[in-house]
Scaffold this active site. Structure first.
Site, mmCIF file in Angstrom:
data_model
loop_
_atom_site.group_PDB
_atom_site.id
_atom_site.type_symbol
_atom_site.label_atom_id
_atom_site.label_comp_id
_atom_site.label_asym_id
_atom_site.label_seq_id
_atom_site.Cartn_x
_atom_site.Cartn_y
_atom_site.Cartn_z
ATOM 1 N N HIS A 11 34.790 44.418 43.530
ATOM 2 C CA HIS A 11 34.546 42.972 43.549
ATOM 3 C C HIS A 11 33.281 42.610 42.751
ATOM 4 C CE1 HIS A 11 37.431 42.550 46.900
ATOM 5 N NE2 HIS A 11 36.886 43.630 47.391
HETATM 6 O O1 RIB Z 1 34.417 40.809 50.076
HETATM 7 C C1 RIB Z 1 33.886 41.683 49.112
HETATM 8 C C2 RIB Z 1 32.401 41.542 49.031
HETATM 9 O O2 RIB Z 1 31.817 41.873 50.291
HETATM 10 C C3 RIB Z 1 31.756 42.526 48.028
HETATM 11 O O3 RIB Z 1 30.577 41.960 47.528
HETATM 12 C C4 RIB Z 1 31.422 43.699 48.881
HETATM 13 O O4 RIB Z 1 30.349 44.483 48.333
HETATM 14 C C5 RIB Z 1 30.965 43.020 50.152
HETATM 15 O O5 RIB Z 1 29.609 42.594 49.973
#
Ligand code: RIB
Ligand code: CA
Length: 316
Positions: free
Chosen positions: A239
């Site tokens: 992500h």
């Molecule tokens: O939902 C995904 C996010 O939440 C990413 O940034 C992961 O590292 C967590 O922080």
């Protein structure tokens, strides 16, 4: 001229991949790295940003911002995904920095030093951004843009049926940030989950001989195991790496201006991001939201960043 950025993160393995990309990218000047609780506790996140930077030893070291468990209100962690230390249980050593400053103070001081020139890339819960707004109510005047990784457009979450993890961990702070006048870009789950990395990624990482390659080859395999065990899938999402590409290459993303808000009280919907997409929305748009991405271009950008970071972190 390199773009000045503050990266606020909760490392976390995908945060760490984004740091490997950003800390060696000559297009970015990571002037500060601030920790927030989220994937791991506040203390662990503060240790991790320092330990990862020490391990990678980038050409330019950022200022660090830290947080304390005693100040943290975060309501969840993701140790089952990222390991007890947040980095795949590789137990990095770190030397305690003598003078440690609170994350929100580092954010405000950094943007005060370069009014209008610094963007913030938020890869974790928005606790520090809300605290920075409290410390400096005119923060929007000093920040170029806030790029936020998290939320979801259609209300399908990951940590709950309706909420994405970063928004869920501190929904009150997320709402403060959404309602602020900061220039915002949101990179939601619909976009970051559109890119899945299969196990071949491990072969495409920079060589073991580089500091970046050695570090990623230790930490990333854990994420494949945790995705298999927790989600039954043979692949991972990165992500935060996708969110970083949105800061480097906005042209790879289609965005729409939308009025967004965050549910803070719902028993089933706490942390849900809500966008008014009616033909005549009640409120004016308060952010641009990435609604799709050029998958090939974003994937190439991530791998190119990592390749360059590998070259730059190979001891001559
Ligand atoms: O939902 C995904 C996010 O939440 C990413 O940034 C992961 O590292 C967590 O922080
Ligand atoms: Ca994160």
């Amino acid at each position: 001229m390199a773009r000045k950025v503050i990266i606020d993160c909760d490392p976390g393995i995908d945060d760490a991949v984004a740091l490997c990309m950003a800390l060696f990218d000559s297009r970015l000047d990571v002037v500060a790295l601030t920790a927030t609780s989220g994937n791991v506790s506040a203390n662990q996140a503060s240790r991790n940003i320092q330990a990862v930077t020490e391990r990678l030893d980038p050409p330019r070291w950022p200022r660090f911002g830290v947080v304390q468990d005693s100040d943290s209100l975060s309501s969840a962690t993701a140790l089952h995904i990222h390991g007890d230390d947040g980095l795949g249980n590789i137990r990095l050593e770190t030397s305690e920095l003598h003078r440690q400053h609170p994350s929100d103070k580092v954010i405000v001081d950094t943007v005060h030093n370069a009014p209008g020139d610094v963007s913030i890339i938020a890869l974790g819960p928005l606790t520090n951004i809300a605290a920075a707004l409290k410390r400096e109510p005119e923060l929007a005047h000093f920040v170029d843009r806030l790029i936020i990784g998290g939320g979801s457009i259609h209300g399908i979450g990951n940590i709950t049926p309706t909420a994405e993890f970063n928004m869920y961990c501190d929904a009150e702070s997320a709402r403060v940030v959404f309602q602020s006048s900061l220039a915002k870009t949101l990179v939601p789950l619909e976009v970051t989950e559109d890119l899945m990395f299969d196990i071949s990624l491990l072969n495409d990482l920079p060589p073991e001989a580089s500091r970046v390659g050695a570090f990623l080859r230790e930490t990333v395999p854990f994420l494949f195991r945790s995705y298999r065990q927790n989600f039954g899938v043979e692949g991972i999402h990165l992500h935060d790496a996708v969110t970083l590409v949105a800061a480097l290459h906005p042209e790879f993303f289609e965005t729409k201006d939308m009025p967004g808000d965050v549910e803070t009280r719902g028993e089933l919907t706490k942390g849900m991001t809500v966008f008014d997409r009616r033909s005549r929305p009640e409120n004016r748009s308060n952010m641009e939201v990435a609604v799709s991405l050029n998958k090939t271009a974003v994937l190439d950008a991530i791998m190119q960043c990592l390749r360059f970071a590998g070259q730059e972190s190979t001891n001559a």
